[in-house]
Write a protein that holds these residues in place. Structure first.
Motif, PDB file in Angstrom:
ATOM      1  N   THR A 100       0.934  -1.116  -0.029  1.00  0.00           N
ATOM      2  CA  THR A 100      -0.115  -0.181   0.065  1.00  0.00           C
ATOM      3  C   THR A 100       0.757   1.216   0.131  1.00  0.00           C
ATOM      4  OG1 THR A 100      -0.242  -0.226   2.505  1.00  0.00           O
ATOM      5  CG2 THR A 100      -1.883  -1.287   1.190  1.00  0.00           C
ATOM      6  N   TRP A 101       2.169   1.034   0.336  1.00  0.00           N
ATOM      7  CA  TRP A 101       2.935   2.117   0.287  1.00  0.00           C
ATOM      8  C   TRP A 101       3.732   2.511  -1.158  1.00  0.00           C
ATOM      9  CZ3 TRP A 101       3.949  -2.032   3.352  1.00  0.00           C
ATOM     10  CH2 TRP A 101       5.169  -2.517   2.936  1.00  0.00           C
ATOM     11  N   PHE A 102       3.352   1.723  -2.109  1.00  0.00           N
ATOM     12  CA  PHE A 102       3.692   1.666  -3.508  1.00  0.00           C
ATOM     13  C   PHE A 102       2.842   2.632  -4.170  1.00  0.00           C
ATOM     14  CE2 PHE A 102       5.846  -2.799  -3.580  1.00  0.00           C
ATOM     15  CZ  PHE A 102       6.902  -2.463  -2.646  1.00  0.00           C
ATOM     16  N   ASP A 103       3.289   4.120  -4.414  1.00  0.00           N
ATOM     17  CA  ASP A 103       2.198   4.857  -4.421  1.00  0.00           C
ATOM     18  C   ASP A 103       2.859   5.998  -5.611  1.00  0.00           C
ATOM     19  OD1 ASP A 103       3.518   6.430  -3.009  1.00  0.00           O
ATOM     20  OD2 ASP A 103       1.949   6.605  -1.498  1.00  0.00           O
ATOM     21  N   PHE A 104       2.018   6.824  -6.199  1.00  0.00           N
ATOM     22  CA  PHE A 104       2.319   7.453  -7.307  1.00  0.00           C
ATOM     23  C   PHE A 104       1.609   8.832  -7.093  1.00  0.00           C
ATOM     24  CE2 PHE A 104       3.377   9.747 -11.439  1.00  0.00           C
ATOM     25  CZ  PHE A 104       4.477   9.540 -11.631  1.00  0.00           C
ATOM     26  N   GLU A 105       2.261  10.133  -6.993  1.00  0.00           N
ATOM     27  CA  GLU A 105       1.296  11.443  -6.842  1.00  0.00           C
ATOM     28  C   GLU A 105       1.040  12.049  -8.095  1.00  0.00           C
ATOM     29  OE1 GLU A 105       1.932  15.860  -5.077  1.00  0.00           O
ATOM     30  OE2 GLU A 105       3.282  14.114  -4.267  1.00  0.00           O
ATOM     31  N   ILE A 106      -0.187  12.240  -8.523  1.00  0.00           N
ATOM     32  CA  ILE A 106      -0.968  12.949  -9.682  1.00  0.00           C
ATOM     33  C   ILE A 106      -1.883  13.892  -9.040  1.00  0.00           C
ATOM     34  CG2 ILE A 106      -2.378  12.454 -11.738  1.00  0.00           C
ATOM     35  CD1 ILE A 106      -1.511   9.580 -11.607  1.00  0.00           C
ATOM     36  N   PHE A 107      -1.362  15.004  -9.672  1.00  0.00           N
ATOM     37  CA  PHE A 107      -2.252  16.444  -9.361  1.00  0.00           C
ATOM     38  C   PHE A 107      -2.437  16.458  -7.845  1.00  0.00           C
ATOM     39  CE2 PHE A 107      -3.987  15.037 -13.273  1.00  0.00           C
ATOM     40  CZ  PHE A 107      -3.437  15.902 -14.066  1.00  0.00           C
ATOM     41  N   GLY A 108      -1.325  16.194  -6.952  1.00  0.00           N
ATOM     42  CA  GLY A 108      -1.240  16.315  -5.690  1.00  0.00           C
ATOM     43  C   GLY A 108      -1.949  15.313  -4.757  1.00  0.00           C
ATOM     44  N   VAL A 109      -2.426  14.087  -5.358  1.00  0.00           N
ATOM     45  CA  VAL A 109      -3.136  12.795  -4.766  1.00  0.00           C
ATOM     46  C   VAL A 109      -2.194  11.848  -4.878  1.00  0.00           C
ATOM     47  CG1 VAL A 109      -5.214  11.534  -4.829  1.00  0.00           C
ATOM     48  CG2 VAL A 109      -5.217  13.864  -5.163  1.00  0.00           C
ATOM     49  N   ARG A 110      -2.072  11.045  -3.916  1.00  0.00           N
ATOM     50  CA  ARG A 110      -1.121   9.912  -3.787  1.00  0.00           C
ATOM     51  C   ARG A 110      -2.077   8.808  -4.401  1.00  0.00           C
ATOM     52  NH1 ARG A 110       3.914  11.280  -4.101  1.00  0.00           N
ATOM     53  NH2 ARG A 110       4.036   8.993  -3.755  1.00  0.00           N
ATOM     54  N   LEU A 111      -1.697   8.218  -5.239  1.00  0.00           N
ATOM     55  CA  LEU A 111      -2.431   7.093  -6.008  1.00  0.00           C
ATOM     56  C   LEU A 111      -1.751   5.797  -6.053  1.00  0.00           C
ATOM     57  CD1 LEU A 111      -5.188   6.493  -7.828  1.00  0.00           C
ATOM     58  CD2 LEU A 111      -3.465   6.929 -10.071  1.00  0.00           C
ATOM     59  N   GLU A 112      -2.312   4.900  -5.186  1.00  0.00           N
ATOM     60  CA  GLU A 112      -1.646   3.336  -5.151  1.00  0.00           C
ATOM     61  C   GLU A 112      -2.147   2.528  -6.303  1.00  0.00           C
ATOM     62  OE1 GLU A 112      -3.981   0.884  -2.107  1.00  0.00           O
ATOM     63  OE2 GLU A 112      -3.115   2.683  -0.966  1.00  0.00           O
ATOM     64  N   VAL A 113      -1.582   1.245  -6.314  1.00  0.00           N
ATOM     65  CA  VAL A 113      -1.898   0.361  -7.192  1.00  0.00           C
ATOM     66  C   VAL A 113      -3.170   0.066  -7.220  1.00  0.00           C
ATOM     67  CG1 VAL A 113      -1.208  -1.873  -8.426  1.00  0.00           C
ATOM     68  CG2 VAL A 113       0.408  -0.441  -7.251  1.00  0.00           C
ATOM     69  N   ARG A 114      -3.760  -0.222  -6.221  1.00  0.00           N
ATOM     70  CA  ARG A 114      -5.137  -0.860  -6.136  1.00  0.00           C
ATOM     71  C   ARG A 114      -6.184   0.058  -6.895  1.00  0.00           C
ATOM     72  NH1 ARG A 114      -6.273  -1.785  -0.147  1.00  0.00           N
ATOM     73  NH2 ARG A 114      -5.238   0.318  -0.074  1.00  0.00           N
ATOM     74  N   SER A 115      -6.054   1.530  -6.490  1.00  0.00           N
ATOM     75  CA  SER A 115      -6.918   2.530  -7.110  1.00  0.00           C
ATOM     76  C   SER A 115      -6.623   2.831  -8.447  1.00  0.00           C
ATOM     77  CB  SER A 115      -6.485   4.226  -6.488  1.00  0.00           C
ATOM     78  OG  SER A 115      -6.896   3.678  -4.928  1.00  0.00           O
ATOM     79  N   ALA A 116      -5.511   2.592  -9.068  1.00  0.00           N
ATOM     80  CA  ALA A 116      -4.995   2.783 -10.344  1.00  0.00           C
ATOM     81  C   ALA A 116      -5.635   1.526 -11.037  1.00  0.00           C
ATOM     82  CB  ALA A 116      -3.607   2.794 -10.702  1.00  0.00           C
ATOM     83  N   VAL A 117      -5.609   0.602 -10.973  1.00  0.00           N
ATOM     84  CA  VAL A 117      -6.054  -0.746 -11.478  1.00  0.00           C
ATOM     85  C   VAL A 117      -7.411  -0.443 -11.246  1.00  0.00           C
ATOM     86  CG1 VAL A 117      -6.379  -3.171 -11.269  1.00  0.00           C
ATOM     87  CG2 VAL A 117      -4.253  -2.332 -10.868  1.00  0.00           C
ATOM     88  N   ALA A 118      -8.279  -0.183 -10.453  1.00  0.00           N
ATOM     89  CA  ALA A 118      -9.637  -0.125 -10.397  1.00  0.00           C
ATOM     90  C   ALA A 118     -10.124   0.912 -11.331  1.00  0.00           C
ATOM     91  CB  ALA A 118      -9.994   0.292  -8.893  1.00  0.00           C
ATOM     92  N   ALA A 119      -9.397   2.051 -11.446  1.00  0.00           N
ATOM     93  CA  ALA A 119      -9.825   3.108 -12.398  1.00  0.00           C
ATOM     94  C   ALA A 119      -9.662   2.674 -13.685  1.00  0.00           C
ATOM     95  CB  ALA A 119      -9.044   4.392 -12.030  1.00  0.00           C
ATOM     96  N   ILE A 120      -8.642   2.049 -14.173  1.00  0.00           N
ATOM     97  CA  ILE A 120      -8.515   1.443 -15.499  1.00  0.00           C
ATOM     98  C   ILE A 120      -9.416   0.511 -15.874  1.00  0.00           C
ATOM     99  CG2 ILE A 120      -6.547   0.374 -17.026  1.00  0.00           C
ATOM    100  CD1 ILE A 120      -4.454   1.979 -15.201  1.00  0.00           C
ATOM    101  N   CYS A 121      -9.344  -0.317 -15.046  1.00  0.00           N
ATOM    102  CA  CYS A 121     -10.386  -1.627 -15.544  1.00  0.00           C
ATOM    103  C   CYS A 121     -11.801  -1.199 -15.576  1.00  0.00           C
ATOM    104  CB  CYS A 121     -10.098  -2.517 -14.584  1.00  0.00           C
ATOM    105  SG  CYS A 121      -8.664  -3.504 -14.744  1.00  0.00           S
ATOM    106  N   LEU A 122     -12.390  -0.194 -14.630  1.00  0.00           N
ATOM    107  CA  LEU A 122     -13.607   0.210 -14.840  1.00  0.00           C
ATOM    108  C   LEU A 122     -13.825   1.129 -16.098  1.00  0.00           C
ATOM    109  CD1 LEU A 122     -14.448   1.479 -11.033  1.00  0.00           C
ATOM    110  CD2 LEU A 122     -15.606  -0.398 -12.379  1.00  0.00           C
ATOM    111  N   VAL A 123     -12.814   1.758 -16.670  1.00  0.00           N
ATOM    112  CA  VAL A 123     -12.864   2.505 -17.950  1.00  0.00           C
ATOM    113  C   VAL A 123     -13.138   1.576 -18.986  1.00  0.00           C
ATOM    114  CG1 VAL A 123     -11.908   3.943 -19.478  1.00  0.00           C
ATOM    115  CG2 VAL A 123     -11.691   4.541 -17.250  1.00  0.00           C
ATOM    116  N   ALA A 124     -12.439   0.322 -19.161  1.00  0.00           N
ATOM    117  CA  ALA A 124     -12.512  -0.828 -19.796  1.00  0.00           C
ATOM    118  C   ALA A 124     -13.936  -1.005 -19.876  1.00  0.00           C
ATOM    119  CB  ALA A 124     -11.392  -1.741 -19.818  1.00  0.00           C
TER     120      ALA A 124
END
Length: 468
Positions: free
Chosen positions: A50-74
């Motif tokens: 959960t500490w593997f994260d990336f800052e985008i527009f001031g928000v720390r995004l972790e892998v679970r959130s990124a995967v959820a967003a990408i797969c929900l778009v699909a």
């Protein structure tokens, strides 16, 4: 060692590739490929810390959130018609919580486009990922073995960690200091494993939430060999929970086992009721002795000390901490009114709210609001707290309601899976009385509330003839 941002990118790519391969190997005949991509993607993302994260527009995004967003778009591109079908109580409740947070924070911070986006990422995103991942009669059956495999992998690594103190995720990229973790052996025997989460209790909740999936695997096993295998997987997950050396989750597992046993055996029901009565009487009469025994061997900084709570001197230790949190912060929930104090005021420990003790020592000692319901109440007021509690209780109710028709709608699953889901949601809810509402485990809890909603929606769509 890798920077958290690089570890995030590596695990994001690996998760999406693994999910794509799992989707391809499963075939597309059982249900739509976007659903299995979403489901396996979320399951594999649990292998990232959960500490593997990336800052985008001031928000720390972790892998679970990124995967959820990408797969929900699909999912939306491929199955957008399913998004608006068969909304139910759980969907409206999560929408109400989202809207209420936007309103509360807008009052305090001023309205901006960032507020609804942030609230969506916190509440709706994990919920939607769970809901649409199982929006098919065969989805849970197809995803359960993957969840079982990931849970066993994490449990095995946690079991090794409790003896060696070696955490592979920490070796890959050092953990941050957002959460305090003791490096001492608990009870002089074992280190506390925290796996890919920031705290052992968070890991215990992760593994507890995997139990219904493993029960599902046992129910749909084709022969004795498979049942033994999945039974061993369940035992390994319980051992993994034990590797966290967290007292609450272990006691709650015993409680869940007792509830299940009582539900299926009248004789066991009366025996357990008698034992509960005797235990309650003994606990009341020997409360101080039990607290001292329960707290023995715990980290040194939790040794008994005197603090001031509501003007009274109290003996503090780690076990009594949760009681003092309720005594100190509980009344402040009602003082905060229906809208509470907002996200900014409650984003730090101690929270920046009126009514805290004048003693700096007490504020520091009881600074962490180790009660998820109280923290939600402080943040979103008693209206937000009421919506949150209703959300959890409704999910348990629907699990029990679905169990009768489980074998009909979700064959080869049976009622045991839905019973286990209801019991585990109850156990996690009780555990949340002793730990603050951290996104580390809150994401997975919301995902499972979405899973329940997806199963409920599936039954409705099957009855309407929309799904086969």
């Amino acid at each position: 060692m890798l920077a958290p941002e690089l570890a995030f990118l590596i695990f994001l790519v690996l998760t999406l590739v693994a999910a794509a391969l799992a989707t391809r190997s499963s075939g597309f005949s059982s249900f739509s490929p976007d659903s299995i991509l979403l489901g396996t993607g979320m399951i594999f993302s649990l292998l990232s810390a959960t500490w593997f994260d990336f800052e985008i527009f001031g928000v720390r995004l972790e892998v679970r959130s990124a995967v959820a967003a990408i797969c929900l778009v699909a999912y939306c591109v491929h199955s957008w018609r399913m998004i608006l079908r068969s909304w139910g109580v759980l969907d409206w409740l999560v929408g109400a919580i989202w809207a209420w947070q936007v309103w509360v924070d807008g009052r305090d911070q001023g309205f901006s486009i960032a507020l609804p986006v942030q609230a969506y990422g916190e509440w709706v995103l994990p919920y939607a990922a769970g809901r649409f991942a199982v929006l098919n009669r065969h989805a849970f059956v197809s995803l359960a073995p993957w969840f079982c495999g990931v849970a066993v992998t994490i449990a095995v690594l946690a079991s090794v960690e409790c003896f060696t103190q070696l955490n592979p995720w920490n070796i890959l990229s050092p953990i941050d200091d957002l959460v305090y973790r003791s490096s001492e052996k608990r009870y002089g025997l074992l280190y506390r494993a925290y796996g890919p989460t920031r705290h052992p209790i968070f890991l215990a909740i992760w593994l507890m939430l995997s139990i219904p999936w493993i029960i599902g695997c046992i129910e749909m096993a084709n022969d004795r060999r498979q049942r033994w295998w999945y039974g061993g997987a369940l035992a390994m997950v319980v051992i993994g929970i034990g590797a966290t050396v967290s007292r609450g989750p272990l006691l709650l597992l015993l409680l869940v086992a007792g509830i299940v046993l009582a539900a299926y055996s009248r004789k066991a029901r009366w025996i357990l009721i008698a034992l509960a009565c005797v235990g309650g009487i003994v606990g009341y009469m020997q409360f101080d002795t039990l607290i001292r025994a329960f707290d023995a061997g715990v980290k040194s900084n939790d040794k008994s000390q005197v603090i001031q709570v509501e003007g009274e001197a109290e003996i503090y230790n780690g076990t009594l901490n949760r009681m003092f949190v309720m005594k100190l912060y509980g009344p402040l929930v009602f003082q905060g009114g229906p809208m509470g104090y907002g996200s900014v005021a409650t984003s730090t420990f101690p929270p920046d709210i009126p009514g805290l003790p004048a003693s700096a020592r007490t504020r520091k000692t009881l600074g962490i609001v180790d009660n998820s319901f109280i923290l939600v109440g402080l943040r979103l007021g008693w209206v937000g707290l009421g919506l949150f509690v209703l959300w959890l209780v409704s999910a348990m109710f629907f699990c029990l309601r679905l169990r009768r028709g489980a074998a009909t709608y979700f064959y080869p699953l049976g009622p045991a899976t839905l019973t286990a889901m209801a019991c585990i949601l109850l156990a996690v809810s009780l555990e949340m009385l002793t730990v603050y509402f951290a996104y580390d485990y809150a994401f997975l809890l919301k995902f499972h509330l979405g899973v329940v909603a997806g199963l409920v929606a599936t039954v409705r769509l099957v009855n309407r003839g929309v799904l086969d």
